[in-house]
Design a protein around this motif. Structure first.
Motif, PDB file in Angstrom:
ATOM      1  N   ARG A  29       0.826  -1.208   0.000  1.00  0.00           N
ATOM      2  CA  ARG A  29       0.000   0.000   0.000  1.00  0.00           C
ATOM      3  C   ARG A  29       0.863   1.261   0.000  1.00  0.00           C
ATOM      4  O   ARG A  29       0.475   2.288  -0.552  1.00  0.00           O
ATOM      5  CB  ARG A  29      -0.911   0.006   1.215  1.00  0.00           C
ATOM      6  N   GLN A 266      -6.585   7.142  -0.899  1.00  0.00           N
ATOM      7  CA  GLN A 266      -6.695   5.686  -0.890  1.00  0.00           C
ATOM      8  C   GLN A 266      -6.109   5.092   0.396  1.00  0.00           C
ATOM      9  O   GLN A 266      -6.656   4.145   0.956  1.00  0.00           O
ATOM     10  CB  GLN A 266      -5.974   5.105  -2.110  1.00  0.00           C
ATOM     11  N   LEU A 267      -5.025   5.674   0.877  1.00  0.00           N
ATOM     12  CA  LEU A 267      -4.421   5.194   2.131  1.00  0.00           C
ATOM     13  C   LEU A 267      -5.301   5.505   3.329  1.00  0.00           C
ATOM     14  O   LEU A 267      -5.224   4.822   4.358  1.00  0.00           O
ATOM     15  CB  LEU A 267      -3.039   5.819   2.321  1.00  0.00           C
ATOM     16  N   ASP A 270      -7.253   2.783   4.944  1.00  0.00           N
ATOM     17  CA  ASP A 270      -6.590   1.847   5.853  1.00  0.00           C
ATOM     18  C   ASP A 270      -6.678   2.285   7.313  1.00  0.00           C
ATOM     19  O   ASP A 270      -6.221   1.558   8.197  1.00  0.00           O
ATOM     20  CB  ASP A 270      -5.109   1.702   5.476  1.00  0.00           C
TER      21      ASP A 270
END
Length: 528
Positions: A29, A266-267, A270
């Protein structure tokens, strides 16, 4: 406040390295973010151009044999770029710039051994740096790598085609991939062999790629009379003007920030903000099941341990309370909790590390808590009422017989005193008095003694009660440690999430560039 891209990227990469080292972000990632670099056209010459404005970096790009090097030679008025003879393919980068610019400002990371540098004294083109790139469609992979290495340093790509090779798929795929990152000018070279239908077809292809009104120029190095080479130079000089350069630089920085913001967004997935609440709920459900199992499974060892303490007055025994079965139940609980946390989007590695101490020391701590509570129960067995009655009956065992003997003695003394004063009074008190006196003294001792023995608490029951209390306290301690580990993880994840949100916010503080889509820069850019 407007933040510089380099500062934002450095901050984001430091954040990623921290999250990666803590196991809260996987290497896969983080790879895209850590691979992003600071390469840009400004790194080549910075503000070394006219009046401190950096020059426009223009690169010739196209397939094999379309005449890129010939165009640069025509621009220079001399043969500065190698033209293929045996095999028409360029294998090196030719850099052509104004003499006042210093090539020593080239970044050290570029393959300088594959660069041919030439200089000119034309002040009219002082703010343009020309680069002839290797053929992108060459079978030599080194050429493709060299092109990709240079692309981040390019402002304008001169996409050169020929009438026979304007549908080159490899270069076209590069155009689609790099479209929004650069300004584009298109040249159909070798036009002396071209036809209008080919030109129109090429324009339609550019429309499909997203260019509304592309700048296309027809040139011919073999028959230059009447071609559009001069107009091409004029448009490039206009692009190198101060206003267009400022807009181009601003848009380039914004695009890089937008790309960075997309990667960071996008991270952000997480680090979900509601996952820890779900994890706490999962823990409560799992704990109720595990606690019930442990109480039922360890009930017999608790009884055996309590009996051994009662028989040996609390001395250490060989009976093991927390055995492999109990440890396996705890391990199952923690493994299931980690699994459900991972399914909720939480990183499993740091949580597993945080729970390692609970896993390793739960049995030891719980056994010590049970032993302490058991010993305390043996020191003070029973409840407060029982202990009061025990002390009360112990006093009565001594006090009541003494009182009874005092009453009997008084009766004996009183009887003899009256018999001595009155000779007619009997001197003997009788057998009944003797029997009643013995019974009174005996019962005054026996009743308190009997009650004292009866209300004595069972040491086994006291030890078992204390052991169960300690076991319950030990389990509560284990649960508190697990909850504390989860809370610590939540706080750390929240810190990283807030840091990431702050970096994303830094990427979006700049006012978007407004470029006239009908101007030369607007026509050269994709997506304006």
């Amino acid at each position: 406040m407007v933040y510089d891209y380099s500062d934002i990227l450095a901050q984001a990469q430091n954040w990623a390295e921290t999250a990666l080292s803590e196991g809260r972000l996987s290497a896969e990632r983080a790879r895209e973010l850590l691979a992003m670099d600071l390469r840009s056209p400004a790194q080549l010459f910075g503000g070394a151009g006219h009046e401190g404005v950096r020059p426009l970096i223009v690169a010739f790009m196209g397939g094999t044999g379309v005449g890129k090097s010939s165009l640069l030679n025509r621009l220079a008025g001399q043969a500065i770029a190698r033209v293929g003879v045996e095999r028409p393919t360029s294998r090196e980068v030719t850099l052509y710039h104004y003499r006042a610019l210093s090539p020593q400002q080239l970044p050290a990371g570029l393959p300088l051994d594959s660069i041919k540098i030439n200089q000119h004294d034309d002040a009219g083109n002082s703010n343009i740096v020309w680069i002839d790139m290797p053929d992108f469609d060459s079978v030599e992979l080194a050429n493709k790598r060299l092109v990709l290495e240079w692309l981040p340093h390019i402002d304008v790509l001169l996409y050169v085609v020929s009438p026979e090779r304007y549908r080159d798929n490899k270069a076209w795929q590069l155009l689609l991939a790099e479209g929004v990152k650069h300004a584009w000018l298109f040249v159909m070279n070798q036009w002396d062999r071209g036809q209008s239908v080919q030109f129109d077809d090429f324009r339609r292809q550019l429309h499909k790629a997203g260019f509304t009104d592309p700048l296309i120029f027809r040139t011919s190095c073999a028959e230059p009379d009447g071609d559009e080479f001069a107009e091409l130079l004029h448009q490039l000089q206009e692009l190198s003007g101060r206003h267009n350069m400022a807009e181009l630089v601003l848009r380039g920085g914004q695009l890089r920030k937008q790309q960075l913001m997309q990667v960071l967004g996008q991270l952000l997935n997480d680090f979900p903000d509601q996952a820890h609440a779900q994890c706490q709920q999962d823990l409560e459900t799992l704990w109720r099941q595990a606690e019930s199992q442990l109480f039922e499974g360890l009930s017999w060892p608790l009884q055996q341990l309590s009996q051994a303490w009662a028989d040996n007055l609390g001395q250490k025994t060989e009976i093991q309370l927390w055995d492999d079965w109990a440890q396996n139940r705890l391990n199952d609980l923690l493994d299931q909790l980690i699994l459900q946390a991972a399914q909720s989007g939480l990183p499993s590695k740091p949580l597993k590390t945080a729970l390692h101490g609970v896993r390793e020391h739960a049995g030891e701590n719980l056994t010590a808590r049970v032993e302490l509570a058991g010993r305390q129960a043996l020191v003070k067995p029973g409840n407060a009422m029982q202990r009061f009655l025990i002390r009360f009956t112990a006093v009565c065992e001594t006090l009541l017989p003494l009182v009874a003997m005092g009453v009997v003695g008084y009766q004996v003394f009183n009887g003899y005193y009256h018999s001595a004063a009155d000779e007619t009074a009997p001197a003997y008190l009788g057998a009944n008095f003797a029997i009643h006196s013995v019974l009174l003294i005996g019962l005054s001792w026996l009743i308190p003694y009997f009650l004292h023995q009866k209300i004595q608490p069972s040491l086994r029951k006291a030890a078992y009660k204390g052991a169960r209390k300690g076991f319950r306290q030990g389990l509560a301690t284990v649960l508190a440690q697990i909850q504390q580990a989860l809370d610590t993880e939540r706080k750390r994840n929240d810190v990283l999430r807030r840091q990431l949100l702050a970096i994303i916010e830094h990427c979006s503080t700049e006012t978007p560039a407004t470029i006239d889509k009908h101007g030369v820069l607007g026509r050269a850019l994709l997506g304006v």
